[in-house]
Design an enzyme around this catalytic site. Structure first.
Site, PDB file in Angstrom:
ATOM      1  N   PHE A  11      -4.168  -0.615 -60.415  1.00 23.94           N
ATOM      2  CA  PHE A  11      -3.891  -0.770 -61.846  1.00 23.94           C
ATOM      3  C   PHE A  11      -4.816   0.096 -62.732  1.00 23.94           C
ATOM      4  O   PHE A  11      -4.375   1.049 -63.393  1.00 23.94           O
ATOM      5  CB  PHE A  11      -4.002  -2.262 -62.194  1.00 23.94           C
ATOM      6  CG  PHE A  11      -4.056  -2.601 -63.653  1.00 23.94           C
ATOM      7  CD1 PHE A  11      -3.206  -1.998 -64.571  1.00 23.94           C
ATOM      8  CD2 PHE A  11      -4.953  -3.569 -64.117  1.00 23.94           C
ATOM      9  CE1 PHE A  11      -3.255  -2.333 -65.927  1.00 23.94           C
ATOM     10  CE2 PHE A  11      -5.004  -3.910 -65.454  1.00 23.94           C
ATOM     11  CZ  PHE A  11      -4.164  -3.281 -66.364  1.00 23.94           C
ATOM     12  N   ILE A  60     -12.474   3.013 -48.009  1.00 22.55           N
ATOM     13  CA  ILE A  60     -13.854   3.361 -48.410  1.00 22.55           C
ATOM     14  C   ILE A  60     -14.909   2.780 -47.461  1.00 22.55           C
ATOM     15  O   ILE A  60     -16.079   3.124 -47.565  1.00 22.55           O
ATOM     16  CB  ILE A  60     -14.179   2.955 -49.881  1.00 22.55           C
ATOM     17  CG1 ILE A  60     -13.995   1.445 -50.098  1.00 22.55           C
ATOM     18  CG2 ILE A  60     -13.384   3.775 -50.877  1.00 22.55           C
ATOM     19  CD1 ILE A  60     -14.655   0.922 -51.373  1.00 22.55           C
ATOM     20  N   THR A 125     -17.309  -6.127 -63.190  1.00 26.63           N
ATOM     21  CA  THR A 125     -16.519  -7.088 -63.959  1.00 26.63           C
ATOM     22  C   THR A 125     -17.417  -8.081 -64.688  1.00 26.63           C
ATOM     23  O   THR A 125     -18.527  -8.395 -64.219  1.00 26.63           O
ATOM     24  CB  THR A 125     -15.583  -7.855 -62.992  1.00 26.63           C
ATOM     25  OG1 THR A 125     -15.056  -8.993 -63.664  1.00 26.63           O
ATOM     26  CG2 THR A 125     -16.312  -8.356 -61.753  1.00 26.63           C
ATOM     27  N   ASP A 126     -16.898  -8.628 -65.772  1.00 26.19           N
ATOM     28  CA  ASP A 126     -17.655  -9.666 -66.495  1.00 26.19           C
ATOM     29  C   ASP A 126     -17.773 -10.950 -65.672  1.00 26.19           C
ATOM     30  O   ASP A 126     -18.589 -11.822 -65.976  1.00 26.19           O
ATOM     31  CB  ASP A 126     -17.028  -9.964 -67.866  1.00 26.19           C
ATOM     32  CG  ASP A 126     -15.595 -10.486 -67.802  1.00 26.19           C
ATOM     33  OD1 ASP A 126     -15.027 -10.577 -66.700  1.00 26.19           O
ATOM     34  OD2 ASP A 126     -15.047 -10.803 -68.876  1.00 26.19           O
ATOM     35  N   GLU A 127     -16.961 -11.054 -64.610  1.00 23.76           N
ATOM     36  CA  GLU A 127     -17.008 -12.288 -63.803  1.00 23.76           C
ATOM     37  C   GLU A 127     -18.341 -12.462 -63.092  1.00 23.76           C
ATOM     38  O   GLU A 127     -18.648 -13.553 -62.616  1.00 23.76           O
ATOM     39  CB  GLU A 127     -15.870 -12.307 -62.785  1.00 23.76           C
ATOM     40  CG  GLU A 127     -14.518 -12.348 -63.451  1.00 23.76           C
ATOM     41  CD  GLU A 127     -13.401 -12.905 -62.587  1.00 23.76           C
ATOM     42  OE1 GLU A 127     -13.690 -13.515 -61.543  1.00 23.76           O
ATOM     43  OE2 GLU A 127     -12.239 -12.728 -62.979  1.00 23.76           O
ATOM     44  N   TYR A 153     -14.664 -13.626 -54.917  1.00 18.45           N
ATOM     45  CA  TYR A 153     -14.445 -12.304 -55.537  1.00 18.45           C
ATOM     46  C   TYR A 153     -15.637 -11.913 -56.401  1.00 18.45           C
ATOM     47  O   TYR A 153     -16.231 -10.847 -56.224  1.00 18.45           O
ATOM     48  CB  TYR A 153     -13.165 -12.313 -56.392  1.00 18.45           C
ATOM     49  CG  TYR A 153     -13.106 -11.182 -57.394  1.00 18.45           C
ATOM     50  CD1 TYR A 153     -12.948  -9.861 -56.973  1.00 18.45           C
ATOM     51  CD2 TYR A 153     -13.235 -11.419 -58.773  1.00 18.45           C
ATOM     52  CE1 TYR A 153     -12.923  -8.811 -57.888  1.00 18.45           C
ATOM     53  CE2 TYR A 153     -13.203 -10.383 -59.692  1.00 18.45           C
ATOM     54  CZ  TYR A 153     -13.051  -9.076 -59.244  1.00 18.45           C
ATOM     55  OH  TYR A 153     -13.031  -8.039 -60.154  1.00 18.45           O
ATOM     56  N   LYS A 157     -18.468  -8.839 -56.017  1.00 14.65           N
ATOM     57  CA  LYS A 157     -18.699  -7.806 -57.033  1.00 14.65           C
ATOM     58  C   LYS A 157     -20.168  -7.832 -57.472  1.00 14.65           C
ATOM     59  O   LYS A 157     -20.778  -6.783 -57.709  1.00 14.65           O
ATOM     60  CB  LYS A 157     -17.788  -8.025 -58.244  1.00 14.65           C
ATOM     61  CG  LYS A 157     -16.307  -7.817 -57.987  1.00 14.65           C
ATOM     62  CD  LYS A 157     -15.938  -6.390 -57.631  1.00 14.65           C
ATOM     63  CE  LYS A 157     -16.016  -5.440 -58.810  1.00 14.65           C
ATOM     64  NZ  LYS A 157     -15.549  -4.073 -58.436  1.00 14.65           N
ATOM     65  N   ASN A 183      -8.346  -6.864 -68.203  1.00 14.05           N
ATOM     66  CA  ASN A 183      -7.485  -5.770 -68.664  1.00 14.05           C
ATOM     67  C   ASN A 183      -6.027  -6.181 -68.616  1.00 14.05           C
ATOM     68  O   ASN A 183      -5.645  -7.051 -67.826  1.00 14.05           O
ATOM     69  CB  ASN A 183      -7.627  -4.564 -67.732  1.00 14.05           C
ATOM     70  CG  ASN A 183      -8.935  -3.808 -67.888  1.00 14.05           C
ATOM     71  OD1 ASN A 183      -8.967  -2.607 -67.730  1.00 14.05           O
ATOM     72  ND2 ASN A 183     -10.026  -4.492 -68.212  1.00 14.05           N
ATOM     73  N   ARG A 276      -6.866 -23.706 -60.475  1.00 18.90           N
ATOM     74  CA  ARG A 276      -7.600 -22.853 -59.533  1.00 18.90           C
ATOM     75  C   ARG A 276      -8.911 -23.549 -59.176  1.00 18.90           C
ATOM     76  O   ARG A 276      -9.575 -24.123 -60.055  1.00 18.90           O
ATOM     77  CB  ARG A 276      -7.871 -21.522 -60.237  1.00 18.90           C
ATOM     78  CG  ARG A 276      -8.719 -20.555 -59.459  1.00 18.90           C
ATOM     79  CD  ARG A 276      -9.002 -19.289 -60.288  1.00 18.90           C
ATOM     80  NE  ARG A 276      -7.907 -18.343 -60.241  1.00 18.90           N
ATOM     81  CZ  ARG A 276      -7.853 -17.223 -60.975  1.00 18.90           C
ATOM     82  NH1 ARG A 276      -8.833 -16.927 -61.815  1.00 18.90           N
ATOM     83  NH2 ARG A 276      -6.830 -16.400 -60.885  1.00 18.90           N
TER      84      ARG A 276
END
Ligand code: NAD
Ligand code: DAU
Length: 339
Positions: A11, A60, A125-127, A153, A157, A183, A276
């Site tokens: 994305f 990667i 990410t802000d997470e 997740y 990160k 986003n 969740r």
């Protein structure tokens, strides 16, 4: 210069490629992507024959192949978008998140060091900051907010961010990190809130809202994120973290209702489903640093961005219908079937 972009068939990576072609046509772009379920070569069809663009299918984490591509393409700058990116999948099965998001990041940075890359940018990410309470609208994430993750997740990160900063301190590695809010926009994979709700609306399917739909996210149009990353790789200071967000907080339920309205569908499609696990309540970015240092400001207002996005999904049905007709159906049944 040559910019190596990982995860460019996903994305944000694909939107970044399109933005770079427009804004800096003199730069050569090399995209590497494993083409997981989330990567889609058809997304890149408009640039595939461009002589200033090259695509490699590559993991990667595969050190030998990564080194080979660095040897051949000699990138000046690397921007790492490649990741497992969906929180719900990380709750189901964390392992691949640790592999791609942590080991993949380390492998890329080792290649950068070996081949003398001038700048490495980690798309985070802000997470990594965890969440904020719903009843404290005065609180925001700044770059000084402690890392405090909730999901596999976000933990993967955060681990990658820590590694990047450790490489900077230990080896003087020329890295920057950006932490962006949610986003939305074209080519967003329909497992995520906005494209999932648009696709379900268009198919008159139930709209599965987690819990009571009161969780808050801070939404940014994808091109604004791409512009921010572009500024950071060209003008940002090495060793720095930059938060990216547009002060555009919305409750999930309000977003879903707006999508119904845009598409002229009844709100009776909304179905409340089991929440969740560990669901973060609220994300809200303070983007003062990137504004003051680099002059970045979001340009797309949410109502315009959402309208453009809905229109894109209407105009590009083949793109998402192809996705939701495949393996996605098994995923959807597993995730939502008994919820
Ligand atoms: P996405 O899932 O749409 O795309 C990820 C891409 O990475 C896919 O093309 C996939 O094939 C590729 N990929 C996955 N594993 C790989 C591997 N091992 N080797 C090479 N390629 C691999 O994700 P996205 O939403 O575009 O997110 C891109 C980056 O931005 C991620 O790092 C994510 O953490 C971060 N981010 C996303 C958002 C958001 O709202 N989507 C917000 C902030 C930060
Ligand atoms: O904040 C940045 C993060 O935003 C990125 O790091 C992640 O890669 C990206 O996926 C996104 O994470 P979220 O978990 O916030 O996004 P998602 O679209 O999965 O969910 C947004 C909100 O909507 C969240 O509160 C959960 C809720 N939701 C989501 C889905 C898919 C629903 O209510 N129903 C759904 O079906």
């Amino acid at each position: 210069m040559t910019i190596l972009i990982t995860g460019g068939a996903g994305f944000i990576g694909s939107n970044f490629i399109f933005y770079q072609r427009k804004a800096h046509p003199e730069d050569k772009l090399v995209c590497v992507d494993k083409l997981t379920y989330a990567g889609n070569l058809s997304t890149l069809k408009s640039v595939m024959d461009d002589p200033m663009f090259r695509f490699y299918r590559m993991d990667i984490c595969d050190r030998e192949s990564v080194y080979q591509i660095f040897e051949t393409e000699k990138p000046d700058v690397v921007v790492n978008f490649a990741a497992e990116s969906h929180v719900d999948r990380s709750i189901e099965d964390p392992c691949v998140f640790l592999q791609t998001n942590i080991i993949g990041t380390a492998t890329l940075m080792d290649a950068c060091r070996k081949y003398g890359v001038k700048r490495y940018h980690q798309v985070s990410t802000d997470e990594v900051y965890g969440d904020l309470p719903l009843d404290r609208p005065d609180l925001f994430f700044t770059e000084e907010t402690p890392i405090h993750t909730s999901s596999p997740y976000s933990s993967s990160k955060a681990a990658a961010d820590l590694l990047v900063m450790a490489y900077h301190r230990t080896y003087g590695f020329p890295a920057t990190v950006s932490r962006c809010s949610n986003n939305y926009g074209p080519y967003h994979f329909p497992e995520k809130l906005i494209p999932l709700m648009i696709a379900n609306c268009l198919n008159d399917k139930p709209l599965p809202v987690y819990g009571e739909g009161l969780n808050v996210r801070d939404w940014l149009y994808v091109e604004d994120h791409c512009k921010a990353i572009d500024l950071i790789i060209r003008k940002g200071r090495v060793g720095e973290v930059y938060n990216i967000g547009g002060h555009n907080e919305m409750r999930n339920i309000d977003i879903v209702k707006l999508i119904c309205k845009e598409l002229g569908k009844p709100e009776s499609l909304i179905t409340y489903v089991t929440d969740r696990k560990g669901h973060d309540l609220r994300y809200a970015i303070d983007p003062t640093k990137i504004h003051n240092e680099l002059g970045w400001l979001p340009e797309t207002k949410f109502t315009d961005g959402l309208h453009k996005t809905v229109q894109w999904y209407l105009d590009n049905r083949a793109w998402w219908e192809e996705i939701i007709s495949g393996e996605y159906q098994t995923y959807y049944e597993r995730m939502y079937g008994n919820r």
